[in-house]
Design a protein around this motif. Structure first.
Motif, short mmCIF file in Angstrom:
data_model
loop_
_atom_site.label_atom_id
_atom_site.label_comp_id
_atom_site.label_asym_id
_atom_site.label_seq_id
_atom_site.Cartn_x
_atom_site.Cartn_y
_atom_site.Cartn_z
N THR A 227 9.90 20.60 17.68
CA THR A 227 9.92 21.09 19.06
C THR A 227 8.74 20.54 19.85
OG1 THR A 227 8.72 23.07 18.38
CG2 THR A 227 11.13 23.21 18.47
N LEU A 228 7.72 20.03 19.17
CA LEU A 228 6.57 19.43 19.87
C LEU A 228 6.88 18.02 20.35
CD1 LEU A 228 3.45 20.49 17.77
CD2 LEU A 228 4.13 21.30 20.02
N TYR A 229 7.58 17.24 19.50
CA TYR A 229 7.79 15.83 19.80
C TYR A 229 9.26 15.46 19.97
CZ TYR A 229 3.07 16.01 17.89
OH TYR A 229 1.77 16.35 17.66
N GLY A 230 10.15 16.37 19.62
CA GLY A 230 11.57 16.08 19.76
C GLY A 230 12.11 15.11 18.73
N SER A 231 11.34 14.85 17.68
CA SER A 231 11.76 13.89 16.66
C SER A 231 12.45 14.60 15.50
CB SER A 231 10.56 13.09 16.14
OG SER A 231 9.58 13.97 15.62
N ALA A 232 13.39 13.89 14.87
CA ALA A 232 14.11 14.46 13.73
C ALA A 232 13.22 14.46 12.50
CB ALA A 232 15.37 13.65 13.47
N MET A 233 13.30 15.54 11.72
CA MET A 233 12.54 15.68 10.47
C MET A 233 13.49 16.14 9.36
SD MET A 233 9.24 17.69 12.10
CE MET A 233 8.54 18.07 10.50
N PRO A 234 14.47 15.31 9.00
CA PRO A 234 15.46 15.74 8.00
C PRO A 234 14.82 16.05 6.65
CG PRO A 234 16.11 13.69 9.08
CD PRO A 234 14.69 13.94 9.44
N TYR A 235 15.42 16.97 5.92
CA TYR A 235 14.98 17.36 4.57
C TYR A 235 13.52 17.84 4.58
CZ TYR A 235 19.02 14.39 3.59
OH TYR A 235 20.25 13.81 3.60
N ALA A 236 13.14 18.58 5.63
CA ALA A 236 11.75 19.04 5.76
C ALA A 236 11.44 20.14 4.75
CB ALA A 236 11.49 19.52 7.18
N MET A 237 10.31 19.96 4.07
CA MET A 237 9.80 20.97 3.13
C MET A 237 8.37 21.27 3.54
SD MET A 237 11.45 19.32 -0.38
CE MET A 237 11.33 17.63 0.22
N PHE A 238 8.18 22.37 4.28
CA PHE A 238 6.88 22.71 4.86
C PHE A 238 5.95 23.29 3.80
CE2 PHE A 238 9.66 22.51 8.50
CZ PHE A 238 8.88 21.94 9.49
N ASP A 268 12.87 6.65 1.73
CA ASP A 268 14.11 6.50 0.97
C ASP A 268 14.93 7.78 1.13
OD1 ASP A 268 16.08 6.45 -1.13
OD2 ASP A 268 14.90 4.91 -2.14
N GLU A 269 15.96 7.73 1.98
CA GLU A 269 16.74 8.93 2.28
C GLU A 269 17.49 9.45 1.06
OE1 GLU A 269 19.72 10.68 5.73
OE2 GLU A 269 19.43 8.51 5.54
N LYS A 270 17.98 8.56 0.24
CA LYS A 270 18.72 8.99 -0.95
C LYS A 270 17.81 9.77 -1.90
CE LYS A 270 21.64 7.17 -4.69
NZ LYS A 270 22.23 5.94 -5.27
N LYS A 271 16.59 9.30 -2.07
CA LYS A 271 15.66 9.96 -2.98
C LYS A 271 15.23 11.32 -2.44
CE LYS A 271 13.66 6.02 -5.44
NZ LYS A 271 12.42 5.27 -5.75
N ILE A 272 14.90 11.40 -1.15
CA ILE A 272 14.44 12.69 -0.65
C ILE A 272 15.59 13.68 -0.54
CG2 ILE A 272 14.63 12.18 1.81
CD1 ILE A 272 11.95 13.76 2.12
N SER A 273 16.81 13.18 -0.36
CA SER A 273 17.96 14.08 -0.36
C SER A 273 18.10 14.76 -1.71
CB SER A 273 19.24 13.29 -0.02
OG SER A 273 20.38 14.11 -0.18
N ALA A 274 17.96 13.97 -2.79
CA ALA A 274 18.04 14.54 -4.14
C ALA A 274 16.85 15.47 -4.40
CB ALA A 274 18.07 13.42 -5.17
N LEU A 275 15.66 15.09 -3.90
CA LEU A 275 14.48 15.92 -4.08
C LEU A 275 14.64 17.25 -3.37
CD1 LEU A 275 11.50 16.13 -5.06
CD2 LEU A 275 10.83 15.10 -2.88
N TYR A 276 15.17 17.23 -2.16
CA TYR A 276 15.35 18.44 -1.37
C TYR A 276 16.22 19.46 -2.11
CZ TYR A 276 16.41 21.34 2.73
OH TYR A 276 16.55 22.39 3.62
N GLU A 277 17.23 18.96 -2.82
CA GLU A 277 18.12 19.86 -3.55
C GLU A 277 17.43 20.50 -4.75
OE1 GLU A 277 21.06 20.77 -2.50
OE2 GLU A 277 20.78 19.46 -0.75
N GLN A 278 16.40 19.84 -5.29
CA GLN A 278 15.73 20.35 -6.49
C GLN A 278 14.54 21.26 -6.18
OE1 GLN A 278 15.04 17.15 -9.53
NE2 GLN A 278 16.17 15.86 -8.07
N VAL A 279 13.84 20.97 -5.11
CA VAL A 279 12.63 21.74 -4.78
C VAL A 279 13.00 23.13 -4.29
CG1 VAL A 279 10.64 21.86 -3.22
CG2 VAL A 279 11.25 19.68 -4.31
N LYS A 280 12.20 24.12 -4.72
CA LYS A 280 12.41 25.51 -4.32
C LYS A 280 11.19 26.02 -3.57
CE LYS A 280 15.07 26.38 -8.56
NZ LYS A 280 15.11 27.17 -9.82
N ASN A 281 11.40 27.02 -2.74
CA ASN A 281 10.25 27.67 -2.11
C ASN A 281 9.33 28.20 -3.21
OD1 ASN A 281 11.21 27.18 0.45
ND2 ASN A 281 12.04 29.24 0.77
#
Length: 289
Positions: A227-238, A268-281
């Motif tokens: 919301t600050l820059y209007g840029s996309a941040m797919p697969y965000a893990m804060f 690498d979108e493919k790698k972070i997509s797989a990572l996003y599915e594995q990482v938990k809060n």
């Protein structure tokens, strides 16, 4: 009370985010001297005769003076068409980089993107051949490179990261950890000391540095937009305020020619997509230099 805290926390994150930023190249000939000789007195009259050819001291006909000619400049080869240049990407660029690595002109692992480092490596290779150093890979340069190298192996063509993965920080050896090295610019997803996957990352600039230390993932947002820059941040893990690990299309396109506003960018979108599915809060994030 708990609900109010959660709303405040999410609200704080929604007001933050990372945006890629630009990282802070007429003369004339000399006259020929005239040679004169003293006149001599003939000892006897000489009858007129046809001029005779000049003779050298050993009575052999004098050799004609050599004629100097400049070597003709080589004509450009009609087959020298450009195959790859800055901005090119794909499997052939990856092979180019792997072969340049064999000749010691390219110090990185192949990325498949023809950036300034690749152009500089091609220039150096061309200078070594004594051909025009343009930084662009034309048919002549490509054929000479093929002749000087062997076919790269699969692991040479597609290594996991651009730089070798750093030895993990001791804090990464227990539990589920996103182990991020600023020195090697790599992220290693580790579980109990075992590396599950690795990927290239980049960080914030000197004015918006990525924080170092031990954190934990507290919020995931698959289709996040800053919301600050209007840029996309797919697969965000804060993991710390508005800083997150996320995919960056800018990083994928420009490489290290830019920087984030503090986030850990993955290209690498493919790698972070797989990572996003594995990482938990609650999973640990360790960022070190």
């Amino acid at each position: 009370m708990g609900g109010s805290v959660a709303v405040l926390l999410v609200g704080a994150v929604l007001a933050t985010g990372c945006e890629p930023v630009e990282a802070t190249g007429g003369t004339g000939a000399s006259p020929v001297p005239r040679v004169t000789t003293a006149p001599t007195t003939p000892t006897a009259p000489v009858a007129p005769s046809s001029p005779s050819p000049s003779r050298s001291s050993d009575d052999k006909p004098a050799a004609p003076a050599p004629t100097r000619t400049s070597p003709a400049a080589p004509a450009p080869s009609p087959s020298a068409r450009v195959l790859m240049k800055v901005g090119s990407e794909g499997a052939r660029v990856r092979e180019l980089q792997a072969r340049l690595r064999q000749t010691k002109h390219f110090a990185r692992n192949p990325t498949g993107y023809y950036g300034t480092l690749t152009a500089q490596a091609v220039e150096a290779f061309q200078r070594g051949l004594g051909i025009e150093a343009t930084g662009r890979t034309d048919t002549v340069t490509w054929q000479r490179l093929l002749a000087a190298t062997r076919t790269p192996t699969a692991s040479e063509l597609d290594p996991p990261t651009e730089l070798p993965v750093a030895a993990p920080d001791p804090r990464c050896l227990k539990g589920r950890v996103l182990c991020v090295s600023k020195e090697s610019r790599t992220l290693a997803w580790m579980i109990d000391g075992r590396v599950v996957s690795v990927m290239d990352v980049r960080f914030g600039s000197e004015y918006t540095p990525t924080r170092e230390g031990v954190f934990s993932v507290y919020w995931k947002s698959r289709h996040h937009v800053s919301t600050l820059y209007g840029s996309a941040m797919p697969y965000a893990m804060f993991f710390s305020g508005g800083q997150a690990v996320h995919y960056s299309a800018d990083f994928a396109a420009r490489g290290y020619g830019g920087a984030s506003h503090g986030c850990v960018n993955v290209r690498d979108e493919k790698k972070i997509s797989a990572l996003y599915e594995q990482v938990k809060n609650g999973d640990k994030v360790v960022i070190y230099h």
